[in-house]
Design a protein around this motif. Structure first.
Motif, short mmCIF file in Angstrom:
data_model
loop_
_atom_site.label_atom_id
_atom_site.label_comp_id
_atom_site.label_asym_id
_atom_site.label_seq_id
_atom_site.Cartn_x
_atom_site.Cartn_y
_atom_site.Cartn_z
N LEU A 79 0.86 -1.48 -0.10
CA LEU A 79 -0.11 0.07 0.11
C LEU A 79 0.82 1.26 0.10
O LEU A 79 0.58 2.19 -0.75
CB LEU A 79 -1.12 0.01 1.20
N SER A 80 1.80 1.16 0.79
CA SER A 80 2.69 2.39 0.94
C SER A 80 3.56 2.57 -0.51
O SER A 80 3.74 3.77 -0.97
CB SER A 80 3.71 2.30 1.87
N MET A 81 3.68 1.55 -0.99
CA MET A 81 4.56 1.66 -2.54
C MET A 81 3.59 2.33 -3.41
O MET A 81 3.90 3.03 -4.41
CB MET A 81 5.14 0.30 -2.88
N LYS A 82 2.29 1.77 -3.27
CA LYS A 82 1.42 2.35 -4.33
C LYS A 82 1.06 3.87 -4.11
O LYS A 82 0.96 4.70 -4.98
CB LYS A 82 0.07 1.77 -4.16
N LEU A 83 0.97 4.27 -2.91
CA LEU A 83 0.73 5.44 -2.58
C LEU A 83 1.90 6.47 -2.83
O LEU A 83 1.73 7.53 -3.47
CB LEU A 83 0.39 5.69 -1.03
N PHE A 84 2.92 5.98 -2.72
CA PHE A 84 4.16 6.78 -3.39
C PHE A 84 4.31 6.94 -4.77
O PHE A 84 4.45 7.81 -5.48
CB PHE A 84 5.53 6.08 -2.76
N LYS A 85 4.04 5.99 -5.23
CA LYS A 85 4.21 5.66 -6.89
C LYS A 85 3.12 6.64 -7.33
O LYS A 85 3.41 7.47 -8.27
CB LYS A 85 3.96 4.19 -7.33
N HIS A 86 1.89 6.49 -6.96
CA HIS A 86 0.91 7.66 -7.57
C HIS A 86 0.57 8.91 -6.98
O HIS A 86 -0.26 9.75 -7.20
CB HIS A 86 -0.64 6.72 -7.34
N ALA A 87 1.55 9.25 -5.87
CA ALA A 87 1.52 10.59 -5.16
C ALA A 87 2.05 11.56 -6.30
O ALA A 87 2.85 11.35 -7.17
CB ALA A 87 2.05 10.60 -3.88
#
Length: 87
Positions: A79-87
């Protein structure tokens, strides 16, 4: 020519270090399997160390209780990698 020779020595050292680390990992895995599973199936021993391992139940409960926490940790990492990637 000496640069390529030093690179091959460094590469050989990396391979050797990798094999040593894999060997230690396999050794620790086998030790854990013995302590958690196999020692409980063997008859009681007169050896003090083996008897202590047979009477210990900590590791038998440690892994099953750690697995749900591992699933939650992997999910939060994803989840944190997805949030970082799409931020």
């Amino acid at each position: 020519m000496s640069a390529s020779k030093s690179m091959s020595i460094s590469s050989a050292q990396n391979v050797a270090l990798g094999l040593i680390l894999v060997g230690f990992g396999i050794l620790f895995l086998l030790g854990f399997i013995y302590a958690a599973i196999i020692s409980k199936l063997l008859p009681p021993s007169d050896n003090v160390i083996i008897s202590a391992i047979q009477n210990d139940w900590y590791y038998c409960f440690l892994v099953p209780l750690t697995l749900p926490i591992l699933v939650v940790a992997v999910y939060f990492h994803w989840l944190s990698m997805k949030l970082f990637k799409h931020a």
